[in-house]
Design an enzyme around this catalytic site. Structure first.
Site, PDB file in Angstrom:
ATOM      1  CE  LYS A 113      -4.336   1.217   0.060  1.00 20.17           C
ATOM      2  NZ  LYS A 113      -5.524   0.559  -0.530  1.00 20.17           N
ATOM      3  CG  ASP A 154      -7.251   3.588  -1.190  1.00 16.80           C
ATOM      4  OD1 ASP A 154      -7.757   2.469  -1.084  1.00 16.80           O
ATOM      5  OD2 ASP A 154      -7.305   4.435  -0.272  1.00 16.80           O
TER       6      ASP A 154
END
Ligand code: NDP
Length: 444
Positions: free
Chosen positions: A125, A165
């Site tokens: 991430k 995201d």
């Protein structure tokens, strides 16, 4: 003290102040006790200590120049958490709330989510504390180019494949990809969520929201139920929220409320999703505009009130910790039957407990929102095979994957004697494969 408890205590001591990371690790590790107890060899191999320590953390400076000529500096992050079952894979988040704790919680969750998809992708991430809100296109491009000028050396189609995201959509992925291609001189699948004209996959944009609804529909089907006539709340009005709303309505539900970070709209006649798309995807304005355009709808400042609206299905699709204990109690008191998490960690630990003590079916994020990353993996497959699948093909694969994830977590929960506890089921089903691969690789 049990092995799991000891690892959790050490993790909190070694990573002080990382509250979101502690929260995610607590939720995951406590549910893994039955598996850990069945495998004493894991403790000898320090498997949990390794599982909760990222393989690599990259922190970097992102300098850029705004439209007034002022030099700005943001923080950049990429956490390459676990590559036991495939290249690191996970989105980039651009939001002022981003810090190392947030990226690590998302990365840890991502390992298990990616494993659950049954596709060969590890967990990672990244992101930045950059706030895209109110920035011009040129400023967004300048920021993305600077971000990629550092990130390019750490990622690659077989190494680490980021995606979008919060705050990173098609526009940002385009600028990031353009800069990668320019620096590396290669047109490869290094990012997913790409535009259709340069290697993207059909249905990727819709995948997380659609997948969320496909899984909820499967949970309903197993109980002789369906979306027809259900009243639904969807929080957020971004990528996940929009397509969750669209699919739920296609299946016959009425979505009555949505929000952005300023407040929520309520439309008793059912949200007109085309209006939301126009406001959020095209005009990029605040959701309160909806109430000025759609007669019969209302706008309320502040987000929390949304959870006091009676509903059958709640789909939190905005951000972490958006449902606290009090909101969960409202939902349960008002008779919610299904809570399915589109966002990552939208329910606090206390809220999850409230749902699990109620008769509502609770589908946790790492399973329920896995459709996005699963379709990203399908995009990777199309990239490396130089293929382009039709929307119907991708949608059918996505649906099959979501149904399989539901049954895998259902079976895992049953196997360890926790029928209906999908938090345990998802964590266990995701963890077993990663643990197996890590054991096979030796102490690395
Ligand atoms: P977007 O940026 O497209 O949308 C985020 C939405 O949530 C916006 O409406 C935003 O409002 C709202 N929001 C953000 N922060 C807050 C806050 N603190 N309080 C209230 N509302 C807030 O992001 P995505 O739709 O892509 O992501 C949403 C969630 O889903 C995240 O948790 C993400 O990690 C998760 N997710 C996303 C996937 C994907 O494929 N995109 C895949 C799997 C999970 P505003 O515009 O006002 O900021």
């Amino acid at each position: 003290m049990s092995y799991v408890q000891r690892v959790l205590e050490e993790l909190k001591a070694k990573n002080p102040g990382e509250t979101e990371f502690h929260q995610a690790a607590t939720e995951i590790l406590l549910t893994l006790e039955p598996v850990i107890n069945a495998h004493p060899e894991y403790e000898k191999a320090a498997l949990l200590e390794r599982f909760t320590e990222p393989e690599r953390v990259i922190l970097f400076r992102v300098p850029w120049v705004d439209d007034s000529g002022k030099v700005r500096v943001n923080k950049g992050y990429r956490v390459q958490f676990n590559s036991a079952i495939g290249p690191y894979k996970g989105g980039l988040r651009f939001h002022p709330s981003v810090n190392l704790s947030v990226i690590k919680f998302l990365g840890l969750e991502q390992i298990l989510k990616n494993s659950l998809t049954s596709l060969p992708i590890g967990g990672g991430k990244g992101g930045s504390d950059f706030d895209p809100k109110g920035k011009s296109d040129r400023e967004i491009m300048a920021f993305c180019q600077s971000f990629m000028t550092e990130l390019y050396r750490h990622v690659g189609a077989d190494t680490d494949v980021p995606a979008g995201d919060i705050g990173v959509g098609a526009r940002e992925v385009g600028y990031l990809f353009g800069q990668y291609k320019r620096i590396c001189n290669e047109h490869v699948g290094v990012l997913t969520g790409r535009g259709l004209s340069y290697g993207g996959s059909l249905i990727r944009k819709e995948a997380t929201g659609y997948g969320l609804v496909y899984m909820t529909a499967e949970a309903m089907k197993m109980r002789g139920d369906n979306f027809e006539g259900k009243t639904v709340l969807v929080s957020g009005s971004g990528n996940v929220a929009i397509y969750a709303c669209e699919k739920a309505q296609q299946l016959g539900a009425k979505v009555v409320a949505m929000y952005d970070s300023n407040g929520y709209i309520y439309d008793p006649n059912g949200i007109q999703i085309e209006v939301i798309k126009q406001l959020k995807e095209v005009e990029r304005v605040r959701i309160k505009e909806y109430a000025t355009r759609v007669p019969g709808s209302t706008y309320t400042e502040g987000c929390k009130g949304i959870w006091t609206i009676p509903c059958d299905v709640a789909l939190p699709c905005a951000t972490q910790n958006e449902i606290d204990e009090e909101s969960a109690k409202y939902l349960v008191k008002n008779g919610v039957k299904y809570v399915a998490e589109g966002a990552n960690m939208p329910s606090t630990l206390e809220a999850i407990e409230v749902f699990q003590k109620s008769s509502a079916v609770f589908l946790p994020a790492k399973a329920a929102n896995a459709g996005g990353v699963a379709t990203s993996a399908l995009e990777m497959a199309q990239s490396s095979g130089r293929l382009f699948w039709s929307a119907e093909e991708v949608d059918a694969k996505l649906k099959t994957i979501m149904i399989n994830i539901y049954h895998n977590m259902d079976n895992a929960a049953k196997k360890y004697g926790y029928e209906g506890n999908y938090v345990m089921g998802a964590n266990i089903a995701g963890f077993e494969k990663v643990a197996d691969a890590m054991m096979a690789h030796g102490i690395v």
